[in-house]
Design a protein around this motif. Structure first.
Motif, PDB file in Angstrom:
ATOM      1  N   UNK A  65      13.623 -55.366  11.350  1.00  0.00           N
ATOM      2  CA  UNK A  65      12.169 -55.435  11.244  1.00  0.00           C
ATOM      3  C   UNK A  65      11.773 -56.317  10.067  1.00  0.00           C
ATOM      4  N   UNK A  66      12.520 -56.193   8.962  1.00  0.00           N
ATOM      5  CA  UNK A  66      12.179 -56.985   7.777  1.00  0.00           C
ATOM      6  C   UNK A  66      12.311 -58.471   8.097  1.00  0.00           C
ATOM      7  N   UNK A  67      13.412 -58.849   8.726  1.00  0.00           N
ATOM      8  CA  UNK A  67      13.590 -60.259   9.092  1.00  0.00           C
ATOM      9  C   UNK A  67      12.477 -60.682  10.048  1.00  0.00           C
ATOM     10  N   UNK A  68      12.171 -59.813  11.006  1.00  0.00           N
ATOM     11  CA  UNK A  68      11.128 -60.134  11.968  1.00  0.00           C
ATOM     12  C   UNK A  68       9.779 -60.335  11.304  1.00  0.00           C
ATOM     13  N   UNK A  69       9.430 -59.423  10.413  1.00  0.00           N
ATOM     14  CA  UNK A  69       8.136 -59.540   9.712  1.00  0.00           C
ATOM     15  C   UNK A  69       8.109 -60.825   8.890  1.00  0.00           C
ATOM     16  N   UNK A  70       9.244 -61.112   8.241  1.00  0.00           N
ATOM     17  CA  UNK A  70       9.315 -62.333   7.444  1.00  0.00           C
ATOM     18  C   UNK A  70       9.104 -63.557   8.331  1.00  0.00           C
ATOM     19  N   UNK A  71       9.714 -63.548   9.489  1.00  0.00           N
ATOM     20  CA  UNK A  71       9.613 -64.702  10.380  1.00  0.00           C
ATOM     21  C   UNK A  71       8.198 -64.835  10.936  1.00  0.00           C
ATOM     22  N   UNK A  72       7.603 -63.727  11.353  1.00  0.00           N
ATOM     23  CA  UNK A  72       6.291 -63.805  12.008  1.00  0.00           C
ATOM     24  C   UNK A  72       5.186 -64.082  10.999  1.00  0.00           C
ATOM     25  N   UNK A  73       5.174 -63.299   9.946  1.00  0.00           N
ATOM     26  CA  UNK A  73       4.057 -63.464   9.002  1.00  0.00           C
ATOM     27  C   UNK A  73       4.391 -64.412   7.840  1.00  0.00           C
ATOM     28  N   UNK A  74       5.681 -64.468   7.505  1.00  0.00           N
ATOM     29  CA  UNK A  74       6.065 -65.323   6.381  1.00  0.00           C
ATOM     30  C   UNK A  74       6.228 -66.773   6.791  1.00  0.00           C
ATOM     31  N   UNK A  75       6.872 -67.011   7.899  1.00  0.00           N
ATOM     32  CA  UNK A  75       7.159 -68.391   8.276  1.00  0.00           C
ATOM     33  C   UNK A  75       6.168 -68.943   9.289  1.00  0.00           C
ATOM     34  N   UNK A  76       5.719 -68.092  10.235  1.00  0.00           N
ATOM     35  CA  UNK A  76       4.876 -68.627  11.301  1.00  0.00           C
ATOM     36  C   UNK A  76       3.401 -68.450  11.016  1.00  0.00           C
ATOM     37  N   UNK A  77       3.060 -67.473  10.205  1.00  0.00           N
ATOM     38  CA  UNK A  77       1.664 -67.317   9.823  1.00  0.00           C
ATOM     39  C   UNK A  77       0.852 -66.422  10.740  1.00  0.00           C
ATOM     40  N   UNK A  78       1.470 -65.495  11.432  1.00  0.00           N
ATOM     41  CA  UNK A  78       0.687 -64.536  12.208  1.00  0.00           C
ATOM     42  C   UNK A  78       1.156 -64.429  13.655  1.00  0.00           C
ATOM     43  N   UNK A  79       0.561 -63.482  14.344  1.00  0.00           N
ATOM     44  CA  UNK A  79       1.019 -63.188  15.697  1.00  0.00           C
ATOM     45  C   UNK A  79       0.664 -64.322  16.656  1.00  0.00           C
ATOM     46  N   UNK A  80      -0.615 -64.764  16.613  1.00  0.00           N
ATOM     47  CA  UNK A  80      -1.030 -65.762  17.602  1.00  0.00           C
ATOM     48  C   UNK A  80      -0.289 -67.080  17.377  1.00  0.00           C
ATOM     49  N   UNK A  81      -0.073 -67.431  16.109  1.00  0.00           N
ATOM     50  CA  UNK A  81       0.669 -68.662  15.822  1.00  0.00           C
ATOM     51  C   UNK A  81       2.103 -68.536  16.336  1.00  0.00           C
ATOM     52  N   UNK A  82       2.678 -67.346  16.131  1.00  0.00           N
ATOM     53  CA  UNK A  82       4.042 -67.138  16.608  1.00  0.00           C
ATOM     54  C   UNK A  82       4.104 -67.304  18.118  1.00  0.00           C
ATOM     55  N   UNK A  83       3.105 -66.731  18.802  1.00  0.00           N
ATOM     56  CA  UNK A  83       3.077 -66.828  20.262  1.00  0.00           C
ATOM     57  C   UNK A  83       2.985 -68.299  20.675  1.00  0.00           C
ATOM     58  N   UNK A  84       2.177 -69.034  19.986  1.00  0.00           N
ATOM     59  CA  UNK A  84       2.035 -70.461  20.303  1.00  0.00           C
ATOM     60  C   UNK A  84       3.362 -71.180  20.088  1.00  0.00           C
ATOM     61  N   UNK A  85       4.027 -70.815  19.001  1.00  0.00           N
ATOM     62  CA  UNK A  85       5.323 -71.448  18.717  1.00  0.00           C
ATOM     63  C   UNK A  85       6.335 -71.104  19.806  1.00  0.00           C
ATOM     64  N   UNK A  86       6.279 -69.841  20.249  1.00  0.00           N
ATOM     65  CA  UNK A  86       7.214 -69.417  21.305  1.00  0.00           C
ATOM     66  C   UNK A  86       7.006 -70.271  22.554  1.00  0.00           C
ATOM     67  N   UNK A  87       5.717 -70.432  22.938  1.00  0.00           N
ATOM     68  CA  UNK A  87       5.441 -71.184  24.162  1.00  0.00           C
ATOM     69  C   UNK A  87       5.839 -72.647  24.027  1.00  0.00           C
ATOM     70  N   UNK A  88       5.813 -73.141  22.809  1.00  0.00           N
ATOM     71  CA  UNK A  88       6.153 -74.554  22.603  1.00  0.00           C
ATOM     72  C   UNK A  88       7.655 -74.779  22.488  1.00  0.00           C
ATOM     73  N   UNK A  89       8.424 -73.676  22.351  1.00  0.00           N
ATOM     74  CA  UNK A  89       9.856 -73.800  22.085  1.00  0.00           C
ATOM     75  C   UNK A  89      10.630 -74.085  23.370  1.00  0.00           C
ATOM     76  N   UNK A  90      11.934 -74.372  23.247  1.00  0.00           N
ATOM     77  CA  UNK A  90      12.749 -74.589  24.450  1.00  0.00           C
ATOM     78  C   UNK A  90      12.786 -73.375  25.372  1.00  0.00           C
ATOM     79  N   UNK A  91      12.543 -72.175  24.810  1.00  0.00           N
ATOM     80  CA  UNK A  91      12.548 -71.000  25.684  1.00  0.00           C
ATOM     81  C   UNK A  91      11.121 -70.538  25.967  1.00  0.00           C
TER      82      UNK A  91
END
Lengths: 893, 108
Positions: A206-232
């Motif tokens: 969870x800690x790594x996940x929180x760091x990735x979502x809020x620390x690196x991606x900047x929030x849930x919606x941004x993360x979702x956008x990044x997911x859709x833009x990724x190879x997967x």
């Protein structure tokens, strides 16, 4: 950057913490004050050994390669837990009531305590789990190497790390998994340590996940956008793999030995399932929640070609978050260690109970009761088994080179373990499942799994390339990955489909065709109907058993103190004075269950069998098996009795009804008759009286004639009324009898002359006067009245051309019997029963009387202590009058 | 609401026994159906157009797939929590018929 020393120090500190926790928990459990140790929370957390390093590291790698497919691994267990009421509850109940020690023990126990089956399952489990253990070792090694790949440190090598990790885990498992032989086979220390590790790995991920979502991606919606833009970013899951892997996860969750260990064997309270049913899916949901974001960010952040299996570690490291990376490392370490420890424990239990113990028992030339500590043997067997399993895992890792992707090894392992599912589910829900069926299914499924998945998957020359591409001996339709010529399937889907299909088919077919032994059938009933009866399944014939032998044997398995306590408790239960209980079947059964907690059901059964001299199936047990049929038979026989009773009653009712109807008709006819009888004389009396009154010129002759007619008719009326009165008096018992002595012949003479006086058509009466000289004491006038009646009846109703009446007298059984038999057609059978009723007449037109004669005769005979009956089977109408002889009469007076 | 129902039932068990038993049976049915429902809902992704399919429909974005799967997952968990709450009192005085033999197991 962390140094090797720091890493090792952290690991050692963490392991030390686990040791302390496990040790404290064991101590606490021993004092019995450990309510929270038995809480549903600990149970739920212990289930999380389902999430191994494969989850912790592998899921992210899986997601980076195949998108959302990884989630099926967690959807399967979720479905199982959601359906706990239907399946798991039964499994846990069976496991607890039968004191099952492992999944092999469960299968063996269900199918008549067959050790052959247990060995099969054990071998399957060892072969299936060893790669899985190697996978854990590999992940720990990989995670170590991540920290040092940039800065190689002297003295570090993969091989040495793996070796020390394997050795350390073996020591931990031996120390806490085989400390004691608990009758319930529960290990509070290990379970508590695992619960702690479950928390650590969840927090780390969870800690790594929180760091990735809020620390690196900047929030849930941004993360979702990044997911859709990724190879997967697009749905790319193969439907057949989606369904197959979900099914595999369901099967593995139930059948994996380590899952069985924590879910069934270590279960303290069935009600914990209720909490775990929602808490464990929640745990799985949380574990898999951040997998895709971590994978997507890892794909973005990390350089091309880096191992996606290690993103959980490498992403924080690349961002300079050393503490987070360390936490993540500990999480992975926790996942791997907890899995290895429990799996080794579960496997060692199976190996020692089903392989080592039977061999040891049979190697003992003499009986099991000779001196020597079996406990020691069992514990040693388990410790050695754990060590051997770890060594196997180590060598597997070394030989396979650790190159394959983590997830594929895990899936191969799952597919192997899933072969147990048909026998397990069939055993729990189908009473017809037999040992032969389970054996056939397991063997076929296991062989197909080996052939289609494990051997081709291992590579390394275990299966020649020629076989893989052209089939064995060039037989194309036997190609391991295209059985029966069906090509193009994913290897996992292909293998699972064929092995499970044929496994289930063989299981069902062999079960249907074979006939189970009595013990199998008993156990089958126990398992399938576990909620109906949890009582013991079989009976020991205790008469031969020696309590002392049993005591000695139990001491060696349970320990001296525990065994003595158990025996004393049993003796007290039986109400005896000594410290040895009588070997009653019930006691033997309990003892066997107690022992089976330590050495497994099959071994315990065999050991007691050695001493007692064989088990027997009691009549009650057989009845229990046949309870349905027995109940059915009893029920049907009850129904039969009831229906015959009903039929009898109905017949009686019908007869009564017929009689009533006839009586009613007679009454109606009589009323008509009586009014007719009364009216006819009255009419002539009135008519002749009027003639006498109105005609002055009548001659004296006429007057006399008319007056005579009037007188006759009046007499007839009087007679009729007399009869009625007579009957009424007789029926009410108010008659006065005029008892006199006389000769029967005289009475008959008088009766005949009276009855036949003035008849124009003579009735021939045949008598034997020699028989009639019997003296009797009775009311002679009344008796004569009866005779007159019978003779008059014969005269009136005999329809023969030359009417005859035979009167014969006998002495039957001390009674005087007078038969009146005429040569007419007699009385029709359907009215014979109503002959003596009032108002009875055979034929209304022919009648002269009012139908009271026989009724009066009957009443008279009753008063005289005799009887009158209609004689059936004579040529004509026949009446029998019987009277007590004079001697009796006198004696009676 | 659940607590209230339990309270009323406990005060007058005789009167409401049949209705209570009936409700229990139906609740068990629901519990048995829940995994079937879950399996069906989790089978829905089989119908989604994938990136590898040559069909005309555009492949589903992963973010939507994640939302759907985790939503269903959460719903199933909530369903089980609800069932667990309703059945919490079952081991109490008015136990279900299948828990009648519990004392027999207390050997060790």
């Amino acid at each position: 950057m962390a140094t090797l020393n720091l890493m090792v120090l952290v690991c050692l500190a963490y392991v030390a913490l686990l040791f302390i926790v496990a040790f404290a928990a064991d101590r606490l459990a021993a004092t019995g004050r450990s309510t929270w140790l038995r809480s549903p929370l600990i149970y739920t957390l212990s289930l999380s050994i389902y999430c191994t390093a494969w989850t912790f590291y592998g899921a992210v790698g899986y997601a980076a390669r195949s998108g959302l497919e990884y989630v099926t691994i967690y959807l399967g267990p979720t479905l199982v837990m959601v359906g706990w009421w239907w399946g798991l509850r039964k499994l846990v109940r069976v496991g607890r009531s039968q004191r099952v020690t492992s999944v092999a023990d469960l299968i063996s126990s269900r199918y008549g305590k067959s050790n052959l089956l247990a060995i099969c399952v054990t071998i399957l489990a060892v072969i299936g789990i060893t790669p899985y253990i190697a996978l854990q070792l590999q992940s720990i090694t990989l995670s170590f190497s991540i920290f040092f790949e940039d800065a190689p440190v002297g003295g570090f090598s993969d091989a040495s790390v793996v070796f020390w990790v394997a050795a350390g885990l073996a020591v931990f498992a031996i120390l806490f998994g085989t400390r004691n032989l608990d009758a319930n086979e529960r290990h509070h220390g290990v379970v508590t340590a695992i619960a702690l590790e479950a928390v650590v790995k969840l927090i780390a991920l969870l800690a790594v996940g929180v760091f990735v979502v809020w620390g690196l991606s900047g929030g849930v919606s941004e993360t979702m956008a990044r997911i859709d833009a990724s190879p997967i970013g697009e749905w790319q899951v193969n439907g057949s793999r989606w369904a197959t892997i979900t099914f595999l996860a369901v099967a593995a969750f139930v059948c994996l030995p380590r899952m069985f260990q924590v879910m069934v064997v270590e279960n303290d309270d069935e009600r914990h399932l209720r909490t775990a049913a929602w808490a464990f899916p929640t745990y799985l949901l949380l574990i898999s929640l951040f997998v895709v974001p971590i994978a997507v960010v890892g794909l973005e952040v990390m350089p091309e070609g880096s191992n996606p299996d290690m993103f959980v570690l490498t992403v924080p490291l690349s961002q300079g978050k050393d503490t987070l990376a360390m936490l993540s490392f500990l999480g992975g370490f926790s996942s791997a260690t907890s899995m290895v420890i429990v799996a080794a424990m579960a496997l060692s239990t199976m190996v020692s109970n089903h392989v080592v113990m039977p061999i040891w028992l049979s190697s003992q030339a003499d009986r099991a009761s000779v001196s020597g500590d079996v406990r020691h043997v069992i514990l040693l067997a388990r410790r050695v088994s754990i060590a051997v399993i770890m060594v196997l895992g180590y060598f597997y890792f070394r030989l396979s080179g650790g190159g394959a992707a983590l997830a594929s090894i895990g899936l191969i392992s799952f597919a192997g373990i899933a072969q147990i599912l048909p026998s397990l589910v069939g055993g729990l829900f189908w009473r017809g499942a037999t040992r032969s069926g389970a054996l056939a299914g397991l063997t076929l499924g296991f062989a197909l799994w080996l052939y289609t998945l494990l051997l081709p998957g291992l590579g390394g020359g275990l299966m020649p390339d020629g076989v893989l591409s052209d089939g064995p001996f060039g037989i194309g339709w036997l190609r391991p990955q295209a059985l029966f010529g069906i090509e193009g399937l994913d290897p996992i889907v292909h293998s699972v489909m064929w092995s499970m299909l044929l496994n289930t088919a063989a299981f069902c077919a062999a079960s249907l065709l074979s006939f189970p032994s009595p013990l199998e059938r008993l156990q089958g009933a126990q398992f399938v109907n576990v909620f109906d009866h949890s009582a013991g399944p079989r009976g020991w014939t205790g008469s031969v058993a020696q309590s002392e032998d049993l005591m000695i044997m139990s001491q060696r398995i349970l320990g001296a103190r525990e065994a003595q306590e158990l025996f004393q408790r049993e003796a007290a239960l039986q109400g005896g004075r000594g410290h040895l209980p009588e070997p009653t079947p019930m006691f033997l059964e309990r003892l066997e269950r107690e022992l089976s907690g330590s050495v497994g059901a099959a071994a315990a059964h065999a050991m007691i069998g050695q001493i007692v001299g064989g088990s027997s199936v009691s009549v009650e047990d057989l009845l229990a098996v046949a309870d349905e049929s027995a109940q059915l038979m009893e029920y049907s026989s009850q129904l039969e009795v009831k229906s015959t009773e009903l039929a009898r009653t109905a017949k009686q009712l019908r007869e009564a009804n017929e009689k009533l109807t006839q009586i009613s008709l007679q009454k109606d006819a009589f009323l008509g008759q009586i009014s007719h009888e009364l009216r006819t004389p009255m009419t002539s009396i009135r008519a002749f009286s009027e003639i006498l009154r109105d005609n002055e010129g009548l001659g004296p002759t006429d007057k006399v004639r008319y007056a005579t007619i009037i007188l006759d008719e009046a007499l007839r009326l009087t007679r009729l009324l007399d009869d009625l009165l007579d009957l009424s008096v007789l029926e009410n018992g108010q008659v006065n009898l005029n008892m006199r002595s006389g000769i029967l012949g005289d009475v008959l003479d008088r009766a005949i002359s009276t009855a036949l006086a003035g008849e124009e058509r003579p009735l021939v009466v045949k008598r034997r006067r020699a028989q009639e000289g019997v003296r009797m004491h009775t009311d002679l006038d009344r008796l004569a009245q009866v005779f007159i009646n019978l003779i008059a009846n014969a005269e009136k109703y005999c329809d023969s051309a030359n009417p005859e009446l035979t009167i014969s007298v006998h002495d039957v059984g001390g009674r005087l019997v007078v038969d009146f038999i005429d040569n007419g057609s007699g009385i029709p059978a359907e009215v014979q029963s109503t002959v003596f009723e009032k108002f009875f007449r055979v034929n209304a037109e022919k009648a002269g009387g009012a139908g009271l004669g026989l009724a009066i005769s009957y009443e008279i005979m009753q008063r005289l202590g005799g009887d009158i009956v209609y004689l059936q089977g004579q040529s004509g109408g026949a009446f029998r009058v019987s009277l007590p002889l004079e001697g009796d009469r006198l004696a009676a007076q | 609401m659940t607590g209230d129902g339990d309270g009323t039932d406990r005060r007058s068990p005789a009167v409401f026994l049949e209705r209570q038993t009936y409700r229990r049976r139906r609740l068990m049915d629901a519990a048995r159906l829940l995994p079937v429902l879950g399996a069906l809902l989790f089978a829905v992704p089989l119908l989604w157009p994938g990136a590898e399919d040559a069909g005309a429909a555009a492949p589903l974005p992963t973010s939507r797939a994640i939302r759907y799967i985790f939503l269903v997952w959460a719903l199933l968990i909530l369903g089980n929590i609800w069932f667990g709450l309703l059945t919490r009192g079952w081991s109490g005085p008015g136990r279900a018929e299948d828990e009648a033999e519990v004392p027999e197991r207390g050997l060790g």
